[in-house]
Scaffold this active site. Structure first.
Site, PDB file in Angstrom:
ATOM      1  N   TRP A   1      35.992  39.542  37.235  1.00  0.00           N
ATOM      2  CA  TRP A   1      35.440  40.885  37.313  1.00  0.00           C
ATOM      3  C   TRP A   1      34.914  41.503  36.402  1.00  0.00           C
ATOM      4  CZ3 TRP A   1      38.738  45.425  37.831  1.00  0.00           C
ATOM      5  CH2 TRP A   1      38.182  46.510  38.779  1.00  0.00           C
TER       6      TRP A   1
ATOM      7  N   ASP B   1      46.606  40.456  38.030  1.00  0.00           N
ATOM      8  CA  ASP B   1      45.623  41.374  38.715  1.00  0.00           C
ATOM      9  C   ASP B   1      45.390  40.900  40.213  1.00  0.00           C
ATOM     10  OD1 ASP B   1      43.931  43.399  39.499  1.00  0.00           O
ATOM     11  OD2 ASP B   1      42.244  42.833  38.599  1.00  0.00           O
TER      12      ASP B   1
ATOM     13  N   LYS C   1      41.899  46.945  49.428  1.00  0.00           N
ATOM     14  CA  LYS C   1      41.496  46.069  50.555  1.00  0.00           C
ATOM     15  C   LYS C   1      42.382  45.719  51.521  1.00  0.00           C
ATOM     16  CE  LYS C   1      38.402  45.235  47.170  1.00  0.00           C
ATOM     17  NZ  LYS C   1      38.368  45.988  45.927  1.00  0.00           N
TER      18      LYS C   1
END
Length: 396
Positions: free
Chosen positions: A130, A211, A246
């Site tokens: 990311w 993460d 999410k």
């Protein structure tokens, strides 16, 4: 002298800048596959039924809007820990957990704390990762390198390269790990591969920073968080940053948590005291509404079942969209992109290059990053055919 004259124009964020360009695009059939957001068949962010019901209960309670404690809403912290580590897990007695401003806030608080403990450490992120991982840890003062992860030719994971890079790392190196739904590639380690990685992390005395942004989007809550249990069993100290954006559809509420697994309860208390200082000097204390929603859902069996069922539906729909895109590509005589259906989570590393991605944006109004990453969770039955046609056109 005007000190502000020294400020230079910074480049646009690769994801948010893409969204800004998408918004400026006047074409009515444009498609945004850049930002990591789950959209329904109507192309909108859905309000999960469990979230809507939790909000109704919160509003009906008419509670005043007081400050949340520095380390977060107690009910939230108590509710998310079992989801991350397992119900009644013995390790919970030695875990320090704080509420954060989303998953990014968890990374930032964790980075600041680790920099305080080990100023000379370096950070390893996956190649690729990311985009904000490198920027965030660099801004926290760490030198950031990478470990091999994605094998473009094999369309998979370079496990041997990853293990070699981890074995070459010096003790104390912080290693950022994606437990599931790897962003941006969509390729995840198997349980057996995770066993090998965890063994090296323990052997080399590296510090894992997990993460966890998509727990539940690959196989299920327990399966997607399995690496956390493996790290606990290995007896290593580590951090888990978790995002609820999410999985609960709470993008705008910026709700996350950071948990630090310590040697014992006393160490956990000391770590918690330091994390609170990091939070106090960054944003004082976290917001309340998102934490109340999550804790209400996880604390009520009926709402939790409703939420887990919705999460399953979302996960299965993303998998079906992958297959639908592959089918559409095959209809355009593109037969070498079946790997898209094998990837997991919201993102796909499509294999398209920067020039092809630029053509997708400029000629077809389809937005994805120049790395070839696309958010398949933004596809639907109306746009997937056009996306497949556009990909075929830029590959011709």
């Amino acid at each position: 002298m005007n000190l502000l004259e020294r400020a230079e124009l910074a480049p646009a964020d690769p994801i948010l800048g893409l969204t800004e360009a998408f918004v400026r695009d006047t074409r009515t059939d444009k498609v945004n596959l850049g930002v990591g957001v789950y959209l329904d068949e109507a192309g909108a962010i859905p309000l999960m039924a469990a979230v809507g019901e939790a909000e109704r209960r919160i509003v009906a309670a008419a509670a005043p809007h007081g400050y949340v404690p520095i380390d977060g809403l107690p009910a939230f912290r108590a509710a998310v820990r079992p989801m991350v580590f397992g119900e009644d897990a013995p390790v919970l007695e030695r875990v320090a957990t704080v509420q954060t401003v989303a998953g990014t806030g968890a990374l930032k608080v964790g980075a600041d704390f680790l920099k305080q403990l080990n100023p000379s450490a370096r950070v390893l992120i996956s190649d690729p990762s990311w985009e904000n991982h490198r920027a965030l840890f660099t801004r926290a003062g760490f030198p950031v390198d990478s470990y091999r992860y994605y094998d473009a030719e094999a369309r998979g994971i370079d496990l041997d390269g990853m293990l070699a890079d981890l074995r070459a790392a010096v003790p104390g190196t912080v290693v950022v790990l994606h437990p599931c739904c790897h962003n941006p590639t969509g390729y995840d380690l198997s349980p057996e591969q995770w066993d090998q990685v965890v063994a090296v992390l323990a052997e080399r005395e590296l510090f894992p920073f997990v993460d966890m942004a998509y727990q539940g989007f690959a196989e299920g809550l327990a399966q997607d968080g399995a690496v956390v249990g493996k790290l606990v069993d290995a007896g290593v100290a580590f951090m888990v940053g978790t995002s609820y954006s999410k999985t609960f559809g709470l993008y705008g509420q910026r709700i996350g948590s950071l948990s630090v697994v310590c040697a014992d309860a006393d160490e956990a208390a000391r770590v918690l005291s330091q994390l609170k200082i990091c939070i106090r000097t960054n944003y004082s204390n976290p917001p309340a509404h998102g934490a109340r929603i999550v804790s209400t859902i996880l604390g009520d069996q009926g709402l939790r079942t409703m939420w887990e069922d919705e999460l399953t539906t979302m996960r299965n729909r993303i998998a079906s969209l992958r297959k639908l895109l592959v089918k559409g590509l095959e209809a355009q005589n593109i037969v070498d992109m079946g790997f898209i259906a094998e990837q997991r989570g919201m993102f796909s590393y499509s294999g398209l290059g920067p020039t092809q991605m630029e053509r997708l944006r400029e000629e077809h109004g389809i937005y994805g990053t120049n790395t070839g990453r696309m958010c398949v969770a933004a596809l639907n039955h109306d746009n997937v055919g056009r996306v497949a046609q556009a990909i075929a056109a830029v590959r011709a």
